[in-house]
Structures are given as structure tokens and as C-alpha cells.
Design a protein around this motif. Structure first.
Motif, PDB file in Angstrom:
ATOM      1  N   VAL A   1     -43.539  31.152  26.832  1.00 22.41           N
ATOM      2  CA  VAL A   1     -44.350  29.960  27.064  1.00 22.41           C
ATOM      3  C   VAL A   1     -45.828  30.315  26.942  1.00 22.41           C
ATOM      4  O   VAL A   1     -46.215  31.481  27.061  1.00 22.41           O
ATOM      5  N   LEU A   2     -46.640  29.293  26.708  1.00 26.67           N
ATOM      6  CA  LEU A   2     -48.054  29.485  26.441  1.00 26.67           C
ATOM      7  C   LEU A   2     -48.886  28.981  27.616  1.00 26.67           C
ATOM      8  O   LEU A   2     -48.999  27.774  27.831  1.00 26.67           O
ATOM      9  N   ILE A   3     -49.446  29.920  28.372  1.00 29.00           N
ATOM     10  CA  ILE A   3     -50.264  29.568  29.527  1.00 29.00           C
ATOM     11  C   ILE A   3     -51.151  30.755  29.857  1.00 29.00           C
ATOM     12  O   ILE A   3     -50.727  31.908  29.729  1.00 29.00           O
ATOM     13  N   HIS A   4     -52.373  30.482  30.281  1.00 26.99           N
ATOM     14  CA  HIS A   4     -53.331  31.560  30.544  1.00 26.99           C
ATOM     15  C   HIS A   4     -53.080  32.252  31.879  1.00 26.99           C
ATOM     16  O   HIS A   4     -52.973  33.471  31.944  1.00 26.99           O
ATOM     17  N   ASP A   5     -53.004  31.485  32.960  1.00 22.80           N
ATOM     18  CA  ASP A   5     -52.877  32.067  34.295  1.00 22.80           C
ATOM     19  C   ASP A   5     -51.441  32.505  34.573  1.00 22.80           C
ATOM     20  O   ASP A   5     -50.488  31.861  34.114  1.00 22.80           O
ATOM     21  N   GLU A   6     -51.306  33.556  35.378  1.00 28.54           N
ATOM     22  CA  GLU A   6     -49.965  34.007  35.769  1.00 28.54           C
ATOM     23  C   GLU A   6     -49.313  33.068  36.778  1.00 28.54           C
ATOM     24  O   GLU A   6     -48.086  33.050  36.916  1.00 28.54           O
ATOM     25  N   THR A   7     -50.133  32.285  37.504  1.00 24.74           N
ATOM     26  CA  THR A   7     -49.596  31.301  38.447  1.00 24.74           C
ATOM     27  C   THR A   7     -49.967  29.893  37.982  1.00 24.74           C
ATOM     28  O   THR A   7     -50.800  29.713  37.098  1.00 24.74           O
ATOM     29  N   LEU A   8     -49.378  28.905  38.634  1.00 20.79           N
ATOM     30  CA  LEU A   8     -49.607  27.505  38.285  1.00 20.79           C
ATOM     31  C   LEU A   8     -50.650  26.845  39.178  1.00 20.79           C
ATOM     32  O   LEU A   8     -50.854  25.640  39.106  1.00 20.79           O
ATOM     33  N   GLN A   9     -51.322  27.636  39.997  1.00 24.59           N
ATOM     34  CA  GLN A   9     -52.230  27.077  40.986  1.00 24.59           C
ATOM     35  C   GLN A   9     -53.334  26.232  40.365  1.00 24.59           C
ATOM     36  O   GLN A   9     -53.593  25.107  40.776  1.00 24.59           O
ATOM     37  N   ARG A  10     -54.019  26.768  39.364  1.00 19.82           N
ATOM     38  CA  ARG A  10     -55.187  26.091  38.803  1.00 19.82           C
ATOM     39  C   ARG A  10     -54.813  24.851  38.001  1.00 19.82           C
ATOM     40  O   ARG A  10     -55.480  23.817  38.108  1.00 19.82           O
ATOM     41  N   THR A  11     -53.738  24.933  37.226  1.00 22.83           N
ATOM     42  CA  THR A  11     -53.416  23.838  36.309  1.00 22.83           C
ATOM     43  C   THR A  11     -52.396  22.841  36.850  1.00 22.83           C
ATOM     44  O   THR A  11     -52.388  21.681  36.445  1.00 22.83           O
ATOM     45  N   ALA A  12     -51.532  23.293  37.762  1.00 26.85           N
ATOM     46  CA  ALA A  12     -50.507  22.385  38.290  1.00 26.85           C
ATOM     47  C   ALA A  12     -50.587  22.229  39.805  1.00 26.85           C
ATOM     48  O   ALA A  12     -49.802  21.478  40.392  1.00 26.85           O
ATOM     49  N   GLY A  13     -51.534  22.923  40.433  1.00 22.67           N
ATOM     50  CA  GLY A  13     -51.675  22.812  41.878  1.00 22.67           C
ATOM     51  C   GLY A  13     -50.520  23.416  42.649  1.00 22.67           C
ATOM     52  O   GLY A  13     -50.246  23.039  43.795  1.00 22.67           O
ATOM     53  N   SER A  14     -49.845  24.400  42.029  1.00 26.77           N
ATOM     54  CA  SER A  14     -48.681  25.009  42.652  1.00 26.77           C
ATOM     55  C   SER A  14     -48.880  26.524  42.690  1.00 26.77           C
ATOM     56  O   SER A  14     -49.335  27.126  41.714  1.00 26.77           O
ATOM     57  N   PRO A  15     -48.534  27.182  43.800  1.00 28.06           N
ATOM     58  CA  PRO A  15     -48.741  28.634  43.908  1.00 28.06           C
ATOM     59  C   PRO A  15     -47.695  29.467  43.173  1.00 28.06           C
ATOM     60  O   PRO A  15     -47.776  30.687  43.146  1.00 28.06           O
ATOM     61  N   GLU A  16     -46.710  28.823  42.576  1.00 27.16           N
ATOM     62  CA  GLU A  16     -45.620  29.552  41.928  1.00 27.16           C
ATOM     63  C   GLU A  16     -46.109  30.359  40.726  1.00 27.16           C
ATOM     64  O   GLU A  16     -47.067  29.999  40.061  1.00 27.16           O
ATOM     65  N   TRP A  17     -45.386  31.439  40.453  1.00 24.95           N
ATOM     66  CA  TRP A  17     -45.675  32.292  39.307  1.00 24.95           C
ATOM     67  C   TRP A  17     -44.798  31.884  38.133  1.00 24.95           C
ATOM     68  O   TRP A  17     -43.635  31.507  38.309  1.00 24.95           O
ATOM     69  N   VAL A  18     -45.355  31.981  36.935  1.00 22.58           N
ATOM     70  CA  VAL A  18     -44.593  31.661  35.724  1.00 22.58           C
ATOM     71  C   VAL A  18     -43.311  32.478  35.678  1.00 22.58           C
ATOM     72  O   VAL A  18     -42.236  31.966  35.341  1.00 22.58           O
ATOM     73  N   LYS A  19     -43.386  33.751  36.017  1.00 19.33           N
ATOM     74  CA  LYS A  19     -42.249  34.665  35.928  1.00 19.33           C
ATOM     75  C   LYS A  19     -41.093  34.288  36.843  1.00 19.33           C
ATOM     76  O   LYS A  19     -39.948  34.730  36.635  1.00 19.33           O
ATOM     77  N   ASP A  20     -41.375  33.473  37.859  1.00 19.31           N
ATOM     78  CA  ASP A  20     -40.354  33.134  38.848  1.00 19.31           C
ATOM     79  C   ASP A  20     -39.636  31.819  38.568  1.00 19.31           C
ATOM     80  O   ASP A  20     -38.707  31.455  39.294  1.00 19.31           O
ATOM     81  N   LEU A  21     -40.050  31.101  37.536  1.00 14.58           N
ATOM     82  CA  LEU A  21     -39.463  29.791  37.227  1.00 14.58           C
ATOM     83  C   LEU A  21     -38.701  29.830  35.917  1.00 14.58           C
ATOM     84  O   LEU A  21     -39.061  30.561  34.992  1.00 14.58           O
ATOM     85  N   THR A  22     -37.655  29.025  35.823  1.00 13.11           N
ATOM     86  CA  THR A  22     -36.941  28.864  34.560  1.00 13.11           C
ATOM     87  C   THR A  22     -37.746  27.933  33.656  1.00 13.11           C
ATOM     88  O   THR A  22     -38.668  27.232  34.116  1.00 13.11           O
ATOM     89  N   LEU A  23     -37.397  27.898  32.393  1.00 11.12           N
ATOM     90  CA  LEU A  23     -38.093  26.990  31.474  1.00 11.12           C
ATOM     91  C   LEU A  23     -37.924  25.540  31.916  1.00 11.12           C
ATOM     92  O   LEU A  23     -38.882  24.760  31.879  1.00 11.12           O
ATOM     93  N   GLU A  24     -36.748  25.192  32.358  1.00 11.53           N
ATOM     94  CA  GLU A  24     -36.493  23.824  32.816  1.00 11.53           C
ATOM     95  C   GLU A  24     -37.397  23.471  33.992  1.00 11.53           C
ATOM     96  O   GLU A  24     -37.972  22.380  34.047  1.00 11.53           O
ATOM     97  N   GLN A  25     -37.545  24.377  34.932  1.00 13.58           N
ATOM     98  CA  GLN A  25     -38.419  24.144  36.083  1.00 13.58           C
ATOM     99  C   GLN A  25     -39.882  24.058  35.658  1.00 13.58           C
ATOM    100  O   GLN A  25     -40.641  23.223  36.147  1.00 13.58           O
ATOM    101  N   LEU A  26     -40.264  24.910  34.717  1.00 14.22           N
ATOM    102  CA  LEU A  26     -41.644  24.936  34.254  1.00 14.22           C
ATOM    103  C   LEU A  26     -42.010  23.649  33.522  1.00 14.22           C
ATOM    104  O   LEU A  26     -43.134  23.143  33.648  1.00 14.22           O
ATOM    105  N   LYS A  27     -41.064  23.115  32.782  1.00 10.27           N
ATOM    106  CA  LYS A  27     -41.327  21.903  31.998  1.00 10.27           C
ATOM    107  C   LYS A  27     -41.557  20.682  32.890  1.00 10.27           C
ATOM    108  O   LYS A  27     -42.105  19.673  32.443  1.00 10.27           O
TER     109      LYS A  27
END
Length: 225
Positions: free
Chosen positions: A28-54
Motif C-alpha cells: 500500500v502507498l502511505i507515508h506515515d507508519e501509523t494512521l494518526q495524521r491522516t485517519a486520526g487513528s493510532p494504528e500501524w499500517v503493519k498491524d491491519l489487513t488490506l480490508e481493514q485499511l481500506k
């Protein structure tokens, strides 16, 4: 994806983006390792499935007009690239998180879309660039670095890299000229001020990574190239 499409409309000759990996192995294409800045969520990209990320909305933080935008996959960008004569610079974001086999997975995707000649793989993790060259000697690599790399053309040759992706303040006309003599181009980042763009063009860089491709396109038009 809307930003990639808009950059092409504004005259970009290439797209630079960061590649990370989901928990279930999707690129997937994203700059930050976490979703905090862009989605307001503290989760890490590495910890979510593609379905969850979408399911994460990542456009409204920038402007309400972009509400509903989702994190794109590498495949979506490569599909877009097939339709346009653009270079794609894929930065492997594997400094903080060591994504297993991200190098081979990215190369496999690039091969699948037949885009090897238009891809540059870059990273601050230079071990990763060496591995990419072992897997795919024909795909170009670019050394990302911030400052003070001594005789960077020699370092590039030592790890088999094809380009120097230096922070804008790490480029001088003398360095650019010497690197060019060794067949190593400079691609500087992230340059958003028109005066800085002009100075780097005059210094002899081969490429500029910017958030404002229209500004760069205007300068190139003025310079006749």
C-alpha cells in the motif's frame, strides 16, 4: 489516487510515493507508519489487513473536498502508470518497520505490469537497495540521504545504485557536476519553492521531487525543457 492523477494533469513527469505492507502482505502507498495524521487513528499500517485499511478515510484531513479517499495499493498506481509516460519512484518505507520480503514483492508487482524500465526504487535503508539490485539488476535504485555523504558517486557505485536522491541542502553545483562525470544523476527532494527549484536546476540536478509539479513544469517550460 486523486493526488497522483492531479499531479499528472499539472505536468508531473513522474510520481514519487512510499510503499508499506499490510498485515496480510499487500503493498500500500502511505507515508506515515501509523494512521494518526491522516485517519486520526493510532494504528500501524503493519498491524491491519488490506480490508481493514481500506475502511479508513484519509482525505478529509487535507480538505473536505477529498473526504472518502482511501489508501491506494501499489497495483492501483502501476495501473495508472501504464496509461501515462511517467517515471514511478517507489520509496521502500522500511526504516522503522522491517517489512519481510518487501523488496521481492515490489519487484514482482513491477514486473507484472511491465514497468521495469520506468521504475526507480529508493530507500533510506541502503541494505534494501543492495538486495533489490541482486533480485533485479535492471531496475534502477536511488540512494536516499539527508546530508554530508562523502563522494556519494563512489558510494553509489559501491552498492550498485543508479542515482542519488539527496535532500535539497545536500546538493551543490560541484557535487552535481562530479556525480554526472561518474554517470550518477542527482534527484533532489522535497523542493517546493520556485527559487530553490531554479537554483537546483542551475546546479545540474537531473530531477526534482516536489509537492507542486505545476511550479516545476512552468520553470522547465521557461528553460525550454
Amino acid at each position: 489516487m486523486i493526488s497522483f492523477q492531479r499531479s499528472i494533469e499539472l505536468g508531473a513527469t513522474g510520481i514519487e510515493t512510499d510503499v508499506q505492507m499490510t498485515r496480510d502482505g499487500h503493498l500500500v502507498l502511505i507515508h506515515d507508519e501509523t494512521l494518526q495524521r491522516t485517519a486520526g487513528s493510532p494504528e500501524w499500517v503493519k498491524d491491519l489487513t488490506l480490508e481493514q485499511l481500506k475502511l479508513k478515510e484519509v482525505g478529509a484531513w487535507f480538505h473536505e473536498d477529498f473526504r472518502g479517499e482511501a489508501i491506494p495499493t501499489l497495483e492501483q498506481l502501476l495501473e495508472l502508470a501504464q496509461k501515462h509516460e511517467i517515471i514511478v519512484n517507489l520509496e521502500l518505507k522500511n526504516g522503522i518497520v522491517q517489512y519481510p520480503e518487501i523488496e521481492s514483492k515490489v519487484i514482482e508487482a513491477v514486473r507484472k505490469f511491465g514497468l521495469s524500465e520506468r521504475i526507480i526504487i529508493s530507500s533510506f535503508n541502503h541494505y534494501s537497495l543492495v538486495l533489490c539490485k541482486k533480485i533485479a539488476p535492471d531496475i534502477r535504485t536511488g540512494i536516499l540521504y539527508m546530508e554530508g555523504l562523502y563522494e556519494p558517486w563512489n558510494y553509489a557505485a559501491g552498492i550498485g545504485a543508479d542515482a542519488l536522491h539527496a535532500f535539497k541542502y545536500a546538493v551543490t553545483p560541484e557535487l552535481a557536476a562530479e556525480a554526472a562525470r561518474h554517470g550518477i544523476p542527482y534527484h533532489s527532494f522535497t523542493v517546493n519553492d520556485s527559487a530553490e527549484m531554479k537554483a537546483l536546476m542551475d546546479a545540474g540536478v537531473a530531477g526534482i521531487i516536489t509537492d507542486y509539479p505545476d511550479r516545476l513544469a512552468a520553470l522547465l517550460a521557461e528553460a525550454g525543457g
